[in-house]
Each structure stands twice: as C-alpha cells, then as structure tokens.
Design a protein around this motif. Structure first.
Motif, PDB file in Angstrom:
ATOM      1  N   VAL A 246       0.667  -1.082   0.198  1.00 11.39           N
ATOM      2  CA  VAL A 246      -0.424   0.107  -0.047  1.00 11.39           C
ATOM      3  C   VAL A 246       0.794   1.360  -0.440  1.00 11.39           C
ATOM      4  O   VAL A 246       0.614   2.111  -1.180  1.00 11.39           O
ATOM      5  CB  VAL A 246      -1.271   0.600   1.658  1.00 11.39           C
ATOM      6  N   SER A 247       1.874   1.588   1.019  1.00  4.46           N
ATOM      7  CA  SER A 247       2.997   2.716   0.896  1.00  4.46           C
ATOM      8  C   SER A 247       3.195   2.679  -0.075  1.00  4.46           C
ATOM      9  O   SER A 247       4.276   4.097  -0.794  1.00  4.46           O
ATOM     10  CB  SER A 247       3.578   2.511   2.172  1.00  4.46           C
ATOM     11  N   ASP A 248       3.195   1.499  -1.089  1.00  8.66           N
ATOM     12  CA  ASP A 248       4.007   2.090  -2.370  1.00  8.66           C
ATOM     13  C   ASP A 248       3.255   2.358  -3.369  1.00  8.66           C
ATOM     14  O   ASP A 248       3.957   2.463  -4.611  1.00  8.66           O
ATOM     15  CB  ASP A 248       5.022   0.577  -2.861  1.00  8.66           C
ATOM     16  N   LEU A 249       2.203   1.911  -3.325  1.00 10.49           N
ATOM     17  CA  LEU A 249       1.483   2.753  -4.306  1.00 10.49           C
ATOM     18  C   LEU A 249       1.048   4.445  -4.001  1.00 10.49           C
ATOM     19  O   LEU A 249       0.909   5.031  -3.382  1.00 10.49           O
ATOM     20  CB  LEU A 249      -0.454   2.085  -3.527  1.00 10.49           C
ATOM     21  N   ASN A 250       0.554   4.792  -5.724  1.00 10.24           N
ATOM     22  CA  ASN A 250       0.649   6.235  -5.153  1.00 10.24           C
ATOM     23  C   ASN A 250      -0.965   6.719  -5.543  1.00 10.24           C
ATOM     24  O   ASN A 250      -1.343   6.699  -6.262  1.00 10.24           O
ATOM     25  CB  ASN A 250       0.950   7.005  -6.934  1.00 10.24           C
ATOM     26  N   ILE A 251      -1.093   7.003  -3.978  1.00  2.92           N
ATOM     27  CA  ILE A 251      -3.198   6.928  -4.317  1.00  2.92           C
ATOM     28  C   ILE A 251      -3.540   7.872  -3.552  1.00  2.92           C
ATOM     29  O   ILE A 251      -2.357   8.676  -2.823  1.00  2.92           O
ATOM     30  CB  ILE A 251      -3.459   5.260  -3.746  1.00  2.92           C
ATOM     31  N   SER A 252      -5.125   8.224  -2.875  1.00  5.27           N
ATOM     32  CA  SER A 252      -5.118   9.068  -2.865  1.00  5.27           C
ATOM     33  C   SER A 252      -5.909   8.520  -1.463  1.00  5.27           C
ATOM     34  O   SER A 252      -6.517   7.602  -1.282  1.00  5.27           O
ATOM     35  CB  SER A 252      -5.776  10.219  -3.395  1.00  5.27           C
ATOM     36  N   TYR A 253      -5.708  10.036  -0.373  1.00  5.35           N
ATOM     37  CA  TYR A 253      -6.327   9.049   1.160  1.00  5.35           C
ATOM     38  C   TYR A 253      -7.537  10.585   0.914  1.00  5.35           C
ATOM     39  O   TYR A 253      -8.272  10.522   2.211  1.00  5.35           O
ATOM     40  CB  TYR A 253      -5.863   8.898   2.225  1.00  5.35           C
ATOM     41  N   ASN A 254      -7.964  10.695   0.406  1.00  8.52           N
ATOM     42  CA  ASN A 254      -9.719  11.649  -0.192  1.00  8.52           C
ATOM     43  C   ASN A 254     -10.684  10.526   0.680  1.00  8.52           C
ATOM     44  O   ASN A 254     -10.972   9.503   0.356  1.00  8.52           O
ATOM     45  CB  ASN A 254      -9.026  12.438  -1.454  1.00  8.52           C
ATOM     46  N   TYR A 255     -11.936  11.846  -0.113  1.00  7.99           N
ATOM     47  CA  TYR A 255     -12.747  10.858   0.733  1.00  7.99           C
ATOM     48  C   TYR A 255     -12.900  10.405  -0.590  1.00  7.99           C
ATOM     49  O   TYR A 255     -12.536  10.229  -1.971  1.00  7.99           O
ATOM     50  CB  TYR A 255     -14.197  11.697   0.382  1.00  7.99           C
ATOM     51  N   LEU A 256     -14.135   8.932  -0.696  1.00 14.52           N
ATOM     52  CA  LEU A 256     -14.090   8.055  -1.945  1.00 14.52           C
ATOM     53  C   LEU A 256     -15.320   8.557  -2.373  1.00 14.52           C
ATOM     54  O   LEU A 256     -16.118   8.557  -2.020  1.00 14.52           O
ATOM     55  CB  LEU A 256     -14.104   6.718  -1.528  1.00 14.52           C
ATOM     56  N   GLU A 257     -15.931   7.600  -3.478  1.00 16.42           N
ATOM     57  CA  GLU A 257     -17.412   7.688  -4.231  1.00 16.42           C
ATOM     58  C   GLU A 257     -18.274   7.322  -2.893  1.00 16.42           C
ATOM     59  O   GLU A 257     -17.632   6.491  -2.975  1.00 16.42           O
ATOM     60  CB  GLU A 257     -16.877   7.069  -5.400  1.00 16.42           C
ATOM     61  N   PRO A 258     -19.112   7.054  -3.463  1.00 11.61           N
ATOM     62  CA  PRO A 258     -20.707   6.618  -2.881  1.00 11.61           C
ATOM     63  C   PRO A 258     -20.387   5.369  -2.255  1.00 11.61           C
ATOM     64  O   PRO A 258     -20.216   5.465  -1.464  1.00 11.61           O
ATOM     65  CB  PRO A 258     -22.112   7.283  -2.841  1.00 11.61           C
ATOM     66  N   LEU A 259     -20.570   5.000  -3.415  1.00 11.37           N
ATOM     67  CA  LEU A 259     -20.422   2.936  -3.216  1.00 11.37           C
ATOM     68  C   LEU A 259     -19.168   2.219  -2.533  1.00 11.37           C
ATOM     69  O   LEU A 259     -19.366   1.459  -2.488  1.00 11.37           O
ATOM     70  CB  LEU A 259     -20.534   2.491  -4.704  1.00 11.37           C
ATOM     71  N   GLY A 260     -17.654   3.560  -2.405  1.00 16.64           N
ATOM     72  CA  GLY A 260     -16.559   3.053  -2.172  1.00 16.64           C
ATOM     73  C   GLY A 260     -15.817   2.491  -3.275  1.00 16.64           C
ATOM     74  O   GLY A 260     -16.062   3.053  -4.150  1.00 16.64           O
ATOM     75  N   LEU A 261     -14.424   2.553  -2.576  1.00 20.59           N
ATOM     76  CA  LEU A 261     -12.907   2.334  -2.985  1.00 20.59           C
ATOM     77  C   LEU A 261     -13.684   1.171  -4.948  1.00 20.59           C
ATOM     78  O   LEU A 261     -13.849  -0.220  -4.299  1.00 20.59           O
ATOM     79  CB  LEU A 261     -11.963   1.541  -2.718  1.00 20.59           C
ATOM     80  N   TYR A 262     -13.689   1.908  -5.882  1.00 18.38           N
ATOM     81  CA  TYR A 262     -13.531   1.205  -6.655  1.00 18.38           C
ATOM     82  C   TYR A 262     -13.067   0.099  -6.867  1.00 18.38           C
ATOM     83  O   TYR A 262     -13.254  -1.793  -7.348  1.00 18.38           O
ATOM     84  CB  TYR A 262     -13.746   1.418  -8.703  1.00 18.38           C
ATOM     85  N   GLU A 263     -11.853  -0.340  -6.583  1.00 19.50           N
ATOM     86  CA  GLU A 263     -10.665  -0.897  -6.795  1.00 19.50           C
ATOM     87  C   GLU A 263     -11.439  -2.181  -5.689  1.00 19.50           C
ATOM     88  O   GLU A 263     -10.999  -3.751  -6.276  1.00 19.50           O
ATOM     89  CB  GLU A 263      -8.947  -0.509  -6.222  1.00 19.50           C
ATOM     90  N   LEU A 264     -11.501  -1.874  -4.805  1.00 15.87           N
ATOM     91  CA  LEU A 264     -11.760  -2.828  -3.687  1.00 15.87           C
ATOM     92  C   LEU A 264     -13.159  -4.101  -4.279  1.00 15.87           C
ATOM     93  O   LEU A 264     -13.504  -4.706  -4.014  1.00 15.87           O
ATOM     94  CB  LEU A 264     -12.476  -2.551  -2.298  1.00 15.87           C
ATOM     95  N   ARG A 265     -13.812  -2.225  -4.855  1.00 20.03           N
ATOM     96  CA  ARG A 265     -15.779  -3.554  -4.472  1.00 20.03           C
ATOM     97  C   ARG A 265     -15.064  -4.608  -6.318  1.00 20.03           C
ATOM     98  O   ARG A 265     -15.550  -5.813  -6.442  1.00 20.03           O
ATOM     99  CB  ARG A 265     -16.073  -2.267  -5.618  1.00 20.03           C
ATOM    100  N   ALA A 266     -14.116  -3.889  -7.160  1.00 25.57           N
ATOM    101  CA  ALA A 266     -14.046  -4.527  -7.909  1.00 25.57           C
ATOM    102  C   ALA A 266     -13.393  -5.874  -7.487  1.00 25.57           C
ATOM    103  O   ALA A 266     -13.377  -6.756  -8.628  1.00 25.57           O
ATOM    104  CB  ALA A 266     -13.218  -4.303  -9.107  1.00 25.57           C
ATOM    105  N   GLY A 267     -12.475  -5.783  -7.037  1.00 26.70           N
ATOM    106  CA  GLY A 267     -11.199  -6.648  -6.446  1.00 26.70           C
ATOM    107  C   GLY A 267     -12.692  -8.298  -5.571  1.00 26.70           C
ATOM    108  O   GLY A 267     -12.657  -9.001  -5.458  1.00 26.70           O
TER     109      GLY A 267
END
Ligand SMILES: Cc1ncc(COP(=O)(O)O)c(C=O)c1O
Length: 488
Positions: free
Chosen positions: A155-176
């Motif tokens: 996770v720390s190697d990913l270049n990701i945002s820790y902002n608010y997410l879309e209403p259904l939640g993180l797309y990557e998590l839902r897809a996974g």
C-alpha cells in the motif's frame, strides 16, 4: 482546548466589597472567567498567595480558599512550594456548575441504550485479568502480522489518494471483491456493491433507509441480532421464527403480519450466531422460494462463511437469487480484522445506491486507508493464504474446547459440534438463572455471553467461543465455570 504557555498572569481587578456575593465567589468567578476566555493559558502561573491577597485587597485565607476550590475542579495546580499553575482550560471543568442536564438529553435520544449485560460485556472485555470465553473475535495471537507487513508495504508503494471516496466505496476494492466472491458462486458487478464500516453498519443503513414504522423484521430464534438495538426503534418490531437443525423454518412464519407494512427477513444461514447451525442447501432454496412467493426480502448475513474447518458450507442464498430478493452482507471482521471496519452490502443497484446515499450523509464513506489495505489483501492473494491457515488454527481451538467440555460439562450440559465459525451453544441441563451465572463468573474474572441476550425467551444457554482465549485460559475458565454452575 489546552494551549500551553508560561510566565505569570497580569491582574488589574479587585473584588467589590459592597456586593452581596462573597469575596471568595467573586475571586473564583474572576479567575475562571479569564482562563475560560483564553486570556490566560495552560502553563501560566498565578501570582503568589501573598501577592494575590495584596492585589485583591483581601485576607490570605480568602485566597487560599479560592485557590483550593479551583484546584479541586482541576483547573489549577497549587503544589506546595511551586506556586499556582493553570493546568486546564477545558470548558466543561470551568463551567462545572452550569453544564446542561445531559441525562435528560440521553433519555430522549432516538436510539435506546444497549442491553445492560452487553454494556457490561463491552466494558469488561478490556479489563486485564479477564478471561474471554464468549468473545466473537479472532485472538490477537492468530493475527498474521508478517502478511500484514507485506500488505502495508504494497500500500505504501502505491501512489494513491486518501481523500473521500465515491459513494459506493473504493472502485478497486469493489472490483476485487466481485472477483473474490466468484468462488462462492456469486456473480456480481461493482455497481451492486456498497462498502460499509462492518456489516453492522449495513444493518443500520437498512433500518434507517428502507424500513419504517409498522415494519416487521423476522429473525431466527435465537439470533445475534436480538442482542442489538439496531431494529429496535422507530416502530420496527422483531418477530422470531423457530429453527431446526437445517436452519430457519419459513413455513412457521405467520404471513398475516407481512401485510401490515414493509417487512424483511434477517438470517445468518452459515455458522449461525449463536447456535452454530448451518442452513442446508435444500432449506436455502425453500426459504428463497417462500420469501419470493410472499414478496419478502431477505437480509443474508454471511460474515462467518469463510470459517469452515473441512468442507465448505453450501453456497449463499444470494447465489440462487435470480430476482433481486436478497441483500447480501459480508465483512472481514471474523476472518481477518474487525478493527479494519470493512464490510459490504450486495444487492440490486437501486437499493445499493439508496443505502450509499444515506451512508454519505452519515459518515462520507468508510476509511479509505482500510479500503486500500483490503484491496491489497485480496489482490496479493495473501487473504487466501491467511484464511487457509486460520481455518486450521480455528479447528484446533474448537477441538480443544470440545475436549474440555467433555471433561468438565458432560454431566451438566449438552452442546453442538461445530463444523466452522466461532461458537458452541452450551445448553445447561437444569434450569438456572443464566444472568446469575454471568455475574458469578465475572467475579471470578471470567466473561461469558449468556444465552438470553440472543433470545426472545428465557433460556439455559451460554454462547461459548473458542476463537479468543488461549488454551490455558480456556481450561482454567471452563473449570471455574463448571464449578459455578454446579453450585447453583
Ligand atoms: C452475525 C453477525 N453479523 C454481524 C456482526 C458484526 O460484524 P461487523 O464487525 O462486520 O460489523 C457480527 C459480530 O459478531 C455477527 O455475529
């Protein structure tokens, strides 16, 4: 509220000797006022008592009395020889005499307080010498720290945002998750998934957004949900439905109550909490058929699915639901870490969006950090690695507890032999007040979950869990519990 500073405060005020208010009260009021307004800061010193007496033109005893009161309120510290220092500017302390009547507010809140036994369980779980024989959580000893370290590194190697997410939640998590759930025969799109802060929040969202006054929630007897107040407000009523060894018996439902309002059936079909029963495949089809016929939606709470010892349980009811009858709940609380607060609701898009909208109004989404972490647990395959190991550990724990029960309870109780999950439902042979057993055990530093918190009726049961306590604690605790029951 605490802003630190140092130095001595400056005073340019005197009490009114002609006033009806005593000098002490005036001095306390003045000192509190300057601190509360932020004129004087935490860490600053008041002048010496002698100096204050001079400045206010009063006796030293009046000063001593005033400072002693401020000290008792926790606002100043007057340690001998060190002068008087301001140590707190928190408003609740300063205005101790004029706080609102919070009890009155508490009593009028919409949500009722927890059942007192559950309040006690929640509290005593964190008392150091306690042995937790009922806790429905994985022992910290079983947590895969090494795998977690790899996931955190990813996770720390990913270049990701820790902002608010879309209403259904993180797309990557839902897809996974959709990919992962295929192994349970669930074919789902990310648009049908809402990420929630544990399945308990899923229940809260459902009760807030799609149920209302006159709604009936049908639940197994006994049921975990009975121990919560989640459906216990705004006119929603819970009705119990009996179970047999194959699970809930839909033909026992009084269908006349369904006509009165928006009703729903809540079930834990897999490794049921508290009884450990797993609904058979036939009963799953039968239940779905009955509910479809009666247009009764189902909440399928499947948080224990992963925790089988040998053979996987039957596929979820949701997997045979072709008409959008089932809201499916899952979470990683039982299989990995309740502290992540990550769960999901799967259902028809319209419902999931409605629930997501309420969730946005409630908390703006579940922790984005937890969502990224869970995405990596799934994507790396480490979740699967962990769960396979955990199942083996859990089976060992279960067999250990079963051996202890054979040794210390065989003449005083009966119980189920679990095939997975966390729980053994211990039925005491003679009728004893289970509340009393709870309190006696607590005196011996043993925490149990009495069966009546899960039930609509009085019962002689205790929900034991083999997932938490160490072998030694389990043994010591069960010996003591057996003695307590024998003496009653
Ligand atoms: C059947 C069931 N559903 C939900 C929960 C709560 O799970 P979560 O931590 O995902 O909110 C529990 C916890 O004991 C449970 O037994």
């Amino acid at each position: 509220m605490k802003t630190k500073s140092s130095g001595t405060v400056i005073i340019d005020w005197k009490p009114d000797k002609g006033s009806d208010i005593t000098l002490t009260k005036q001095i306390i009021g003045y000192l509190k006022g300057r601190i509360a307004k932020g004129d004087w800061l935490v860490g600053q010193k008041l002048p010496s008592q002698r100096k204050l007496a001079q400045l206010f033109d009063v006796n030293r005893s009046t000063i001593a009395e005033s400072l002693s009161e401020l000290s008792a309120l926790g606002i100043v510290d007057s340690s001998f020889g060190k002068g008087t220092t301001i140590i707190n500017n928190t408003w609740s302390l300063i205005f101790a005499g004029s706080t609102p009547d919070w009890n009155n507010y508490i009593e009028h809140g919409i949500h009722r307080p927890n059942n007192p036994t559950i309040q006690a369980i929640n509290k005593f779980e964190f008392f150091e010498p306690i042995t937790r024989l009922g806790t429905g959580e994985m022992s910290p000893d079983e947590f895969p720290c090494d795998l977690m370290a790899s996931v955190l590194k990813r996770v720390s190697d990913l270049n990701i945002s820790y902002n608010y997410l879309e209403p259904l939640g993180l797309y990557e998590l839902r897809a996974g998750l959709c990919k992962y759930l295929k192994k349970f025969n669930l074919s789902v799109e990310p648009s049908q998934v809402l990420i929630v802060s544990g399945s308990l929040q899923a229940l809260q969202l459902i009760s807030l957004s799609i149920l209302g006054p006159n709604s009936v929630v049908l639940v197994e007897e006994p049921s975990y949900i009975k121990s919560l107040r989640v459906f216990d407000f705004s006119g929603i009523t819970m009705k119990n439905v009996p179970m047999d060894k194959d699970g809930i018996q839909p033909w026992m439902i009084d269908d006349t109550i369904l006509k009165k309002g928006m009703s729903i059936l809540y079930t834990i079909p897999t490794f049921h909490n508290p009884t450990g029963i797993t609904m058979s495949e036939n009963r799953r089809s039968e239940l779905l058929r009955w509910c479809r016929l009666n247009q009764l939606p189902i909440i399928e709470d499947d948080v224990y699915r992963e925790l089988y010892f040998d053979d996987p349980p039957p596929f979820p009811i949701k997997s045979i639901d072709t008409s959008g009858n089932v809201l499916y709940l899952g979470s990683v609380s039982k299989s990995l870490a309740p502290g992540f607060r990550i769960g999901w609701i799967i259902g028809p898009e319209s419902i999931v969006e409605r629930l997501g909208d309420i969730k946005m109004q409630t908390d703006y989404g579940s922790s984005s950090l937890s969502q990224w972490i869970m995405t990596e647990w799934f994507a790396s395959g480490l979740y699967e690695v962990h769960i396979q190991k955990f199942r083996k550990q859990l089976k060992k724990r279960c067999f250990f507890m079963l051996r202890l029960l054979d040794m210390y309870f065989s003449d005083i109780a009966t119980w189920n032999i679990p095939k997975g999950g966390f729980y053994i439902w211990l039925k005491i042979n003679k009728s004893i007040p289970i509340e009393k057993v709870f309190h006696h055990a607590l005196k011996d530093n043993i925490l149990i979950n009495p069966g009546d918190i899960y039930s609509f009726k009085k019962n002689n049961c205790i929900r034991l869990s083999y997932s938490y306590a160490s072998n030694q604690d389990m043994e010591d605790g069960l010996i003591k519990l057996s003695n307590i029951i024998r003496k009653m």
